[in-house]
Write a protein that holds these residues in place. Structure first.
Motif, mmCIF file in Angstrom:
data_model
loop_
_atom_site.group_PDB
_atom_site.id
_atom_site.type_symbol
_atom_site.label_atom_id
_atom_site.label_comp_id
_atom_site.label_asym_id
_atom_site.label_seq_id
_atom_site.Cartn_x
_atom_site.Cartn_y
_atom_site.Cartn_z
ATOM 1 N N GLN A 126 0.850 -1.081 -0.090
ATOM 2 C CA GLN A 126 -0.070 -0.118 0.053
ATOM 3 C C GLN A 126 0.772 1.352 0.110
ATOM 4 O OE1 GLN A 126 -3.588 0.136 -0.094
ATOM 5 N NE2 GLN A 126 -3.446 2.299 0.035
ATOM 6 N N SER A 127 2.074 1.394 0.779
ATOM 7 C CA SER A 127 2.659 2.467 1.077
ATOM 8 C C SER A 127 3.376 2.661 -0.429
ATOM 9 C CB SER A 127 3.834 2.381 2.186
ATOM 10 O OG SER A 127 4.652 1.200 1.690
ATOM 11 N N VAL A 128 3.756 1.831 -1.237
ATOM 12 C CA VAL A 128 4.508 1.886 -2.397
ATOM 13 C C VAL A 128 3.430 2.464 -3.310
ATOM 14 C CG1 VAL A 128 5.740 0.948 -4.264
ATOM 15 C CG2 VAL A 128 6.458 0.299 -1.762
ATOM 16 N N ALA A 129 2.337 1.968 -3.143
ATOM 17 C CA ALA A 129 1.233 2.336 -4.369
ATOM 18 C C ALA A 129 1.099 3.716 -3.988
ATOM 19 C CB ALA A 129 0.093 1.364 -4.390
ATOM 20 N N GLU A 130 0.810 3.989 -2.774
ATOM 21 C CA GLU A 130 0.669 5.525 -2.551
ATOM 22 C C GLU A 130 1.910 6.408 -3.013
ATOM 23 O OE1 GLU A 130 -0.299 5.685 1.519
ATOM 24 O OE2 GLU A 130 -2.343 4.617 1.390
ATOM 25 N N GLU A 131 2.914 6.007 -2.678
ATOM 26 C CA GLU A 131 4.151 6.953 -3.046
ATOM 27 C C GLU A 131 4.163 7.076 -4.650
ATOM 28 O OE1 GLU A 131 7.739 5.165 -1.907
ATOM 29 O OE2 GLU A 131 7.234 4.928 0.142
ATOM 30 N N THR A 132 3.729 6.017 -5.454
ATOM 31 C CA THR A 132 4.334 5.963 -6.812
ATOM 32 C C THR A 132 2.807 6.626 -7.660
ATOM 33 O OG1 THR A 132 3.639 3.636 -6.926
ATOM 34 C CG2 THR A 132 6.103 4.420 -6.366
ATOM 35 N N GLY A 133 1.921 6.708 -6.995
ATOM 36 C CA GLY A 133 0.516 7.126 -7.759
ATOM 37 C C GLY A 133 -0.173 6.005 -8.180
ATOM 38 N N LEU A 134 0.214 4.574 -7.901
ATOM 39 C CA LEU A 134 -0.625 3.681 -8.349
ATOM 40 C C LEU A 134 -1.969 3.580 -7.749
ATOM 41 C CD1 LEU A 134 1.753 0.725 -8.380
ATOM 42 C CD2 LEU A 134 0.964 1.976 -10.368
ATOM 43 N N VAL A 135 -2.309 4.045 -6.498
ATOM 44 C CA VAL A 135 -3.535 4.232 -5.895
ATOM 45 C C VAL A 135 -4.492 5.162 -6.653
ATOM 46 C CG1 VAL A 135 -4.819 4.888 -3.840
ATOM 47 C CG2 VAL A 135 -2.681 3.588 -3.625
ATOM 48 N N GLU A 136 -4.020 6.332 -7.053
ATOM 49 C CA GLU A 136 -4.884 6.992 -8.177
ATOM 50 C C GLU A 136 -5.275 6.295 -9.361
ATOM 51 O OE1 GLU A 136 -1.797 8.391 -6.978
ATOM 52 O OE2 GLU A 136 -2.810 9.230 -4.967
ATOM 53 N N ALA A 137 -4.259 5.628 -9.696
ATOM 54 C CA ALA A 137 -4.642 4.995 -10.889
ATOM 55 C C ALA A 137 -5.639 3.598 -10.824
ATOM 56 C CB ALA A 137 -3.358 4.402 -11.713
ATOM 57 N N GLN A 138 -5.531 3.176 -9.851
ATOM 58 C CA GLN A 138 -6.363 1.925 -9.566
ATOM 59 C C GLN A 138 -7.056 2.105 -8.113
ATOM 60 O OE1 GLN A 138 -3.462 -1.130 -9.989
ATOM 61 N NE2 GLN A 138 -3.727 -1.628 -12.126
ATOM 62 N N PRO A 139 -8.055 2.907 -8.118
ATOM 63 C CA PRO A 139 -8.328 3.327 -6.733
ATOM 64 C C PRO A 139 -9.215 2.132 -5.889
ATOM 65 C CG PRO A 139 -9.773 4.416 -8.273
ATOM 66 C CD PRO A 139 -8.573 3.823 -9.076
ATOM 67 N N ASP A 140 -9.578 1.306 -6.667
ATOM 68 C CA ASP A 140 -10.421 0.125 -6.231
ATOM 69 C C ASP A 140 -9.755 -1.110 -5.759
ATOM 70 O OD1 ASP A 140 -12.976 1.638 -6.388
ATOM 71 O OD2 ASP A 140 -13.499 0.748 -8.196
ATOM 72 N N ARG A 141 -8.509 -1.068 -6.247
ATOM 73 C CA ARG A 141 -7.531 -2.340 -5.901
ATOM 74 C C ARG A 141 -7.152 -2.278 -4.371
ATOM 75 N NH1 ARG A 141 -1.577 -3.807 -8.223
ATOM 76 N NH2 ARG A 141 -1.395 -5.534 -6.690
ATOM 77 N N GLU A 142 -7.119 -3.657 -3.946
ATOM 78 C CA GLU A 142 -6.378 -3.912 -2.509
ATOM 79 C C GLU A 142 -5.209 -4.123 -2.612
ATOM 80 O OE1 GLU A 142 -7.174 -7.023 1.108
ATOM 81 O OE2 GLU A 142 -9.026 -6.511 -0.087
ATOM 82 N N TYR A 143 -4.508 -3.510 -1.838
ATOM 83 C CA TYR A 143 -2.768 -3.854 -1.938
ATOM 84 C C TYR A 143 -2.615 -4.637 -0.601
ATOM 85 C CZ TYR A 143 -2.407 -0.261 -5.538
ATOM 86 O OH TYR A 143 -2.814 0.113 -7.022
#
Length: 156
Positions: A28-45
């Motif tokens: 989750q932390s890497v996804a937030e740092e790199t913008g992946l969370v915005e690209a895939q907001p419904d994904r669970e890390y």
């Protein structure tokens, strides 16, 4: 216990391209740092569990896990032929513009847009004119060497 075919393995991972761009992660932390969370907001890390030998992940990642142990951290570099292959002209399909427009309910696709085939694969529209529409169904990571930082959490 070293990982072998038939084992169930739980990993945390981050996948990068040669230019260090993160294309996927379980963290989750890497996804937030790199913008992946915005690209895939419904994904669970979350950690990923893989059954070795069941081809649930790309070939090179599965092969790279064999022989590792729980608690181990490893960096795996995977060439295109063990990942998503090289781009191929065979994966670019042509459609008659009028026929495709009819399938899309009267809409004409635009270059850069994406279409989903009946088999679920996604393709990028790379050319549109009055006669023909070309759609590239090559995997987005085709031709890329992938690097995975992997932490082995558990082996069963």
């Amino acid at each position: 216990m070293t990982i072998d075919i038939g084992d169930s393995v739980t990993i945390e991972y981050t996948g990068r391209l040669d230019d260090e761009t993160v294309f996927d992660t379980s963290r989750q932390s890497v996804a937030e740092e790199t913008g992946l969370v915005e690209a895939q907001p419904d994904r669970e890390y979350a950690p990923l569990t893989v059954d070795i030998g069941d081809e649930q992940v790309i070939e090179g990642l599965e092969e790279g896990l064999i022989g590792l142990e729980a608690g181990q951290t490893e960096t795996l570099t995977i060439p295109p032929e063990k990942a998503y292959g090289e781009p191929s002209e065979d994966n670019i399909q042509e459609f008659e513009t009028d026929a495709l427009r009819e399938m899309l309910g009267g809409q004409t696709p635009e270059e850069g847009s994406y279409l989903e085939a009946e088999n679920g694969s996604q393709g990028e529209v790379v050319h549109v004119d009055e006669e023909v529409v070309r759609v590239d169904f090559n995997p987005g990571l085709a031709g890329e060497t992938l690097t995975f930082e992997v932490d082995i959490i558990d082996v069963n």
